[in-house]
Scaffold this active site. Structure first.
Site, PDB file in Angstrom:
ATOM      1  N   GLU A 435      47.819  37.177  34.856  1.00  0.00           N
ATOM      2  CA  GLU A 435      47.021  37.424  33.644  1.00  0.00           C
ATOM      3  C   GLU A 435      46.375  36.137  33.132  1.00  0.00           C
ATOM      4  OE1 GLU A 435      45.765  39.878  32.433  1.00  0.00           O
ATOM      5  OE2 GLU A 435      46.881  41.143  33.807  1.00  0.00           O
TER       6      GLU A 435
HETATM    7  C1  LIG Z   1      53.192  38.672  41.599  1.00  0.00           C
HETATM    8  C2  LIG Z   1      51.761  38.624  41.228  1.00  0.00           C
HETATM    9  C3  LIG Z   1      51.160  39.739  40.655  1.00  0.00           C
HETATM   10  C4  LIG Z   1      49.808  39.726  40.356  1.00  0.00           C
HETATM   11  N1  LIG Z   1      49.198  40.867  39.871  1.00  0.00           N
HETATM   12  C5  LIG Z   1      47.841  40.914  39.800  1.00  0.00           C
HETATM   13  C6  LIG Z   1      47.156  42.137  39.530  1.00  0.00           C
HETATM   14  O1  LIG Z   1      47.774  43.174  39.286  1.00  0.00           O
HETATM   15  N2  LIG Z   1      45.796  42.144  39.551  1.00  0.00           N
HETATM   16  C7  LIG Z   1      45.072  41.023  39.816  1.00  0.00           C
HETATM   17  O2  LIG Z   1      43.860  41.081  39.841  1.00  0.00           O
HETATM   18  N3  LIG Z   1      45.690  39.828  40.053  1.00  0.00           N
HETATM   19  C8  LIG Z   1      47.046  39.756  40.057  1.00  0.00           C
HETATM   20  N4  LIG Z   1      47.678  38.575  40.329  1.00  0.00           N
HETATM   21  C9  LIG Z   1      46.884  37.381  40.522  1.00  0.00           C
HETATM   22  C10 LIG Z   1      47.023  36.371  39.372  1.00  0.00           C
HETATM   23  O3  LIG Z   1      46.438  36.881  38.221  1.00  0.00           O
HETATM   24  C11 LIG Z   1      46.398  35.047  39.852  1.00  0.00           C
HETATM   25  O4  LIG Z   1      47.257  34.527  40.842  1.00  0.00           O
HETATM   26  C12 LIG Z   1      46.202  34.060  38.720  1.00  0.00           C
HETATM   27  O5  LIG Z   1      45.212  34.527  37.833  1.00  0.00           O
HETATM   28  C13 LIG Z   1      45.783  32.677  39.213  1.00  0.00           C
HETATM   29  O6  LIG Z   1      44.795  32.753  40.194  1.00  0.00           O
HETATM   30  P1  LIG Z   1      44.988  31.983  41.574  1.00  0.00           P
HETATM   31  O7  LIG Z   1      46.328  32.358  42.100  1.00  0.00           O
HETATM   32  O8  LIG Z   1      43.829  32.230  42.452  1.00  0.00           O
HETATM   33  O9  LIG Z   1      45.047  30.462  41.174  1.00  0.00           O
HETATM   34  P2  LIG Z   1      43.809  29.459  41.010  1.00  0.00           P
HETATM   35  O10 LIG Z   1      42.693  30.124  40.290  1.00  0.00           O
HETATM   36  O11 LIG Z   1      43.496  28.862  42.326  1.00  0.00           O
HETATM   37  O12 LIG Z   1      44.440  28.369  40.050  1.00  0.00           O
HETATM   38  C14 LIG Z   1      45.442  27.447  40.501  1.00  0.00           C
HETATM   39  C15 LIG Z   1      45.891  26.599  39.331  1.00  0.00           C
HETATM   40  O13 LIG Z   1      44.791  25.852  38.840  1.00  0.00           O
HETATM   41  C16 LIG Z   1      44.603  26.063  37.466  1.00  0.00           C
HETATM   42  N5  LIG Z   1      43.167  26.102  37.185  1.00  0.00           N
HETATM   43  C17 LIG Z   1      42.217  26.825  37.796  1.00  0.00           C
HETATM   44  N6  LIG Z   1      41.033  26.606  37.240  1.00  0.00           N
HETATM   45  C18 LIG Z   1      41.208  25.729  36.246  1.00  0.00           C
HETATM   46  C19 LIG Z   1      40.360  25.115  35.287  1.00  0.00           C
HETATM   47  N7  LIG Z   1      39.068  25.382  35.211  1.00  0.00           N
HETATM   48  N8  LIG Z   1      40.919  24.254  34.402  1.00  0.00           N
HETATM   49  C20 LIG Z   1      42.233  23.980  34.431  1.00  0.00           C
HETATM   50  N9  LIG Z   1      43.086  24.532  35.323  1.00  0.00           N
HETATM   51  C21 LIG Z   1      42.586  25.401  36.219  1.00  0.00           C
HETATM   52  C22 LIG Z   1      45.290  27.376  37.144  1.00  0.00           C
HETATM   53  O14 LIG Z   1      45.788  27.385  35.809  1.00  0.00           O
HETATM   54  C23 LIG Z   1      46.426  27.406  38.154  1.00  0.00           C
HETATM   55  O15 LIG Z   1      47.565  26.766  37.627  1.00  0.00           O
HETATM   56  C24 LIG Z   1      49.053  38.557  40.584  1.00  0.00           C
HETATM   57  C25 LIG Z   1      49.668  37.425  41.126  1.00  0.00           C
HETATM   58  C26 LIG Z   1      50.990  37.455  41.464  1.00  0.00           C
HETATM   59  C27 LIG Z   1      51.601  36.229  42.105  1.00  0.00           C
END
Ligand SMILES: Cc1cc2nc3c(=O)[nH]c(=O)nc-3n(C[C@H](O)[C@H](O)[C@H](O)COP(=O)(O)OP(=O)(O)OC[C@H]3O[C@@H](n4cnc5c(N)ncnc54)[C@H](O)[C@@H]3O)c2cc1C
Length: 592
Positions: A435
């Site tokens: 989220e």
């Molecule tokens: C168990 C699980 C359930 C999930 N359920 C759902 C679901 O139901 N539906 C769905 O759509 N997604 C779901 N997700 C996905 C989840 O919402 C994403 O993993 C999350 O939003 C982060 O995206 P990412 O993993 O691509 O990380 P990234 O976007 O690659 O980010 C990596 C890190 O960098 C930081 N970061 C990125 N951009 C910036 C910035 N501009 N400034 C500062 N920091 C930054 C982030 O805070 C994070 O700590 C789920 C994930 C998991 C693991």
């Protein structure tokens, strides 16, 4: 074996002594008399402690299995899901016209905490459905509402949210899933979504996926994203289920926690979808679901901390180790229980004061949502919008920390799966990530929410704190223990806001280097305000000779602990914020 007992008395205190719900002018709140809310909470308490909590470890150890394209949930989940549905719990705060019970959101929140505490992985199936149904309610056509809502409110059909793709999570503008318009007004969706919670399972007859995708030829980036309803089984005109749609689960992820919830790779292969809301306004529609989900995720932090704390207290009273420094307290036994030791008490009181403060904060937030939805109260809407990243980020970070503290109370036994403490920490951990990871919540708070409507909503929050302090300044019982610390913490928050105003535009790195600290500073002030208000309510109950003296005295003592030992964290956060971004940005990437 860990257990769960519903915090009925504490919820009743927040609803009636603190928020005085039945006296409020919010439509529907006049039904929330103490007897009524007690009956609802009591029933939910039985279901969660007797049915859902015993399945929590089952879900953790068995996890979900993908067999020939079908995801099997852990043993007992289907029967429990049917029981929850039959009891009408899934539609508690949904409109009656779609089969819900029409209760205010504040009741849904109280019940939701218990469900989430007892079994987070299980509760997510209905939680995501609730969010998807809310998005359809807010943005769907009449026909879409008629088709989907009655089945989703009853959870005969469940829902999901599909944003994330392998190369994009936070930066959704990079999305590649495409939706090609068809002559009949529908769209064909193709692409891969990952990490989709409850994406596939055997609990419901149909799964209604809400999917973000780009219509070819639309604007670049996030402005070109639209939202679609993509049912697993197409729905015929008479409402019965038709052909299987072109959506399938390719894999379920092997993950750290919430094993009972299927986290799926979802493949869309020319799947039929229907636009929800307007073309290219998908984020707007999805935000209805995401805002609700963010508050729900904040609650997961509180809920896991709550159940971990309950079990840690039991253990600390039971486990005999060492003697109290001031002399034996269990002279007939071989040793004293852990709870005599100051450091164990510190750990337990950190948890207790967080859980009770966070519960008040959540329910107050839920009341703001009711004001916004049921009265079109724009001020309440602005305030809850400001608070959403704080609820999500602060409560999940702190909630996770509290599960670790609870685990620590168990010593080595906390590290052994049989005791269940590891699961609470592992399950709580995801709430800091999904989220919108908590760093993004902090960014949203400082980069967007603070300045919304020229800072009107943050000023309204400061006014709330100021007027509470002013109205009670002659109250000697509150002054030194509650009002003075709250005043100091609130000054820290204002000073941090001032720092951002003075430096943010000149050098955004200065502001964003402090955004995470600001989110925590804000969270502490919110809990400080809650504790000061709860102290007042408890004091009034004692003065009025209300029955349960021990309960109210405990409330006051717990509040004093929060104000003395947790709230001073605001000064540390302010010091970090004031140090700006120079040390944070000093290294080149190669120097890491
Ligand atoms: C168990 C699980 C359930 C999930 N359920 C759902 C679901 O139901 N539906 C769905 O759509 N997604 C779901 N997700 C996905 C989840 O919402 C994403 O993993 C999350 O939003 C982060 O995206 P990412 O993993 O691509 O990380 P990234 O976007 O690659 O980010 C990596 C890190 O960098 C930081 N970061 C990125 N951009 C910036 C910035 N501009 N400034 C500062 N920091 C930054 C982030 O805070 C994070 O700590 C789920 C994930 C998991 C693991």
């Amino acid at each position: 074996m860990p257990s769960y007992s519903a915090p009925i008395k504490d919820m009743q205190f927040v609803l009636h002594d603190l928020l005085k719900v039945s006296q409020s002018d919010v439509p529907g709140y006049d039904d929330l008399e103490a007897d009524f809310t007690a009956a609802v909470i009591d029933e939910a308490g039985k279901l969660t402690s007797e049915v859902l909590a015993p399945l929590n470890q089952v879900g953790d150890t068995q996890g979900c299995r993908l067999e020939n394209g079908v995801v099997r949930t852990p043993d007992g989940f289907k029967a429990a899901f049917d029981q929850v549905r039959e009891g009408g719990w899934t539609g508690l705060d949904m409109p009656e016209e779609y089969g819900g019970q029409g209760m205010p959101y504040v009741m849904g929140t109280a019940v939701g905490e218990m469900f989430s505490a007892a079994n987070q992985a299980f509760t997510m199936y209905q939680g995501l459905t609730h969010g998807a149904a809310s998005a359809i309610l807010a943005h769907g056509t009449e026909a879409q509402k008629e088709t989907y809502l009655p089945k989703m409110v009853s959870c005969e059909w469940t829902g999901t949210m599909n944003l994330t793709e392998p190369h994009c999570g936070t930066d959704l503008g990079l999305m590649r899933t495409k939706a090609v318009p068809q002559d009949d007004g529908s769209y064909k969706l193709s692409g891969e979504k990952i990490f989709i919670s409850a994406g596939e399972h055997d609990l419901a007859d149909n799964i209604v996926h809400l999917v973000l995708a780009k219509i070819p030829g639309g604007p670049d980036g996030i402005k070109g994203v639209s939202l679609f309803i993509v049912p697993k089984f197409l729905v015929k005109d008479d409402g019965t289920l038709g052909d299987r749609n072109g959506v399938s689960c390719g894999k379920i992820e092997d993950k750290m926690g919430i094993h009972g919830n299927a986290t799926c790779v979802m493949n869309y292969d020319e799947a039929t979808g229907y636009l929800l809301g307007e073309e290219h306004k998908g984020m707007r529609a999805m935000f209805t679901m995401m805002n609700e989900a963010r508050i729900g995720v904040g609650m997961q932090g509180l809920a896991q901390a709550g159940i971990a704390y309950q079990n840690a207290v039991d253990y600390a009273k039971d486990r005999l180790q060492g003697r109290a420094v001031t002399g034996p307290e269990n002279p007939d036994g071989p040793a004293d229980p852990l709870i005599v030791h100051p450091d164990i008490r510190r750990a337990l009181l950190d948890q207790k004061s967080f859980v009770e403060g966070a519960r008040a904060f959540m329910l107050w937030g839920a009341m703001l949502i009711d004001r916004s939805h049921r009265m079109d109260d724009e001020d309440a809407d602005g305030l809850i919008s400001l608070m959403t990243p704080v609820i999500k980020g602060f409560l999940t970070d702190e909630g996770f920390d509290m599960t670790i503290l609870a685990q620590q109370v168990y010593g080595g036994h906390g590290y052994i799966e049989e005791w269940g403490m590891s699961q609470y920490a592992r399950d709580a951990r995801i709430a800091m990530i999904y989220e919108g990871a908590n760093g993004i919540q902090a960014l949203d708070l400082v980069g967007r929410k603070l300045a919304t409507d020229n800072g009107k909503h943050v000023m309204a929050f400061f006014d709330l704190v100021k007027s509470f302090i002013k109205e009670n300044e002659d109250n000697e019982a509150l002054k030194a223990d509650f009002l003075d610390p709250l005043k100091a913490a609130s000054k820290d928050l204002q000073a941090a806001g001032m720092y951002f105003m003075q430096h943010g535009i000149k050098n955004p790195n200065d502001a964003l280097s402090g955004s995470y600290d600001f989110m925590h500073l804000f969270g502490h002030v919110c809990l400080g305000l809650m504790w000061a208000q709860m102290a007042k309510a408890a004091q009034e109950a004692l003065d009025a000779g209300a029955g349960d003296t021990a309960f109210y005295e405990t409330k006051l003592a717990t509040g004093r602990y929060y104000m003395a030992r947790r709230l001073p964290a605001t000064a540390m956060h302010l010091a970090r914020i004031n140090s700006g971004g120079s040390t944070v940005m000093a290294l080149d990437a190669e120097q890491f």
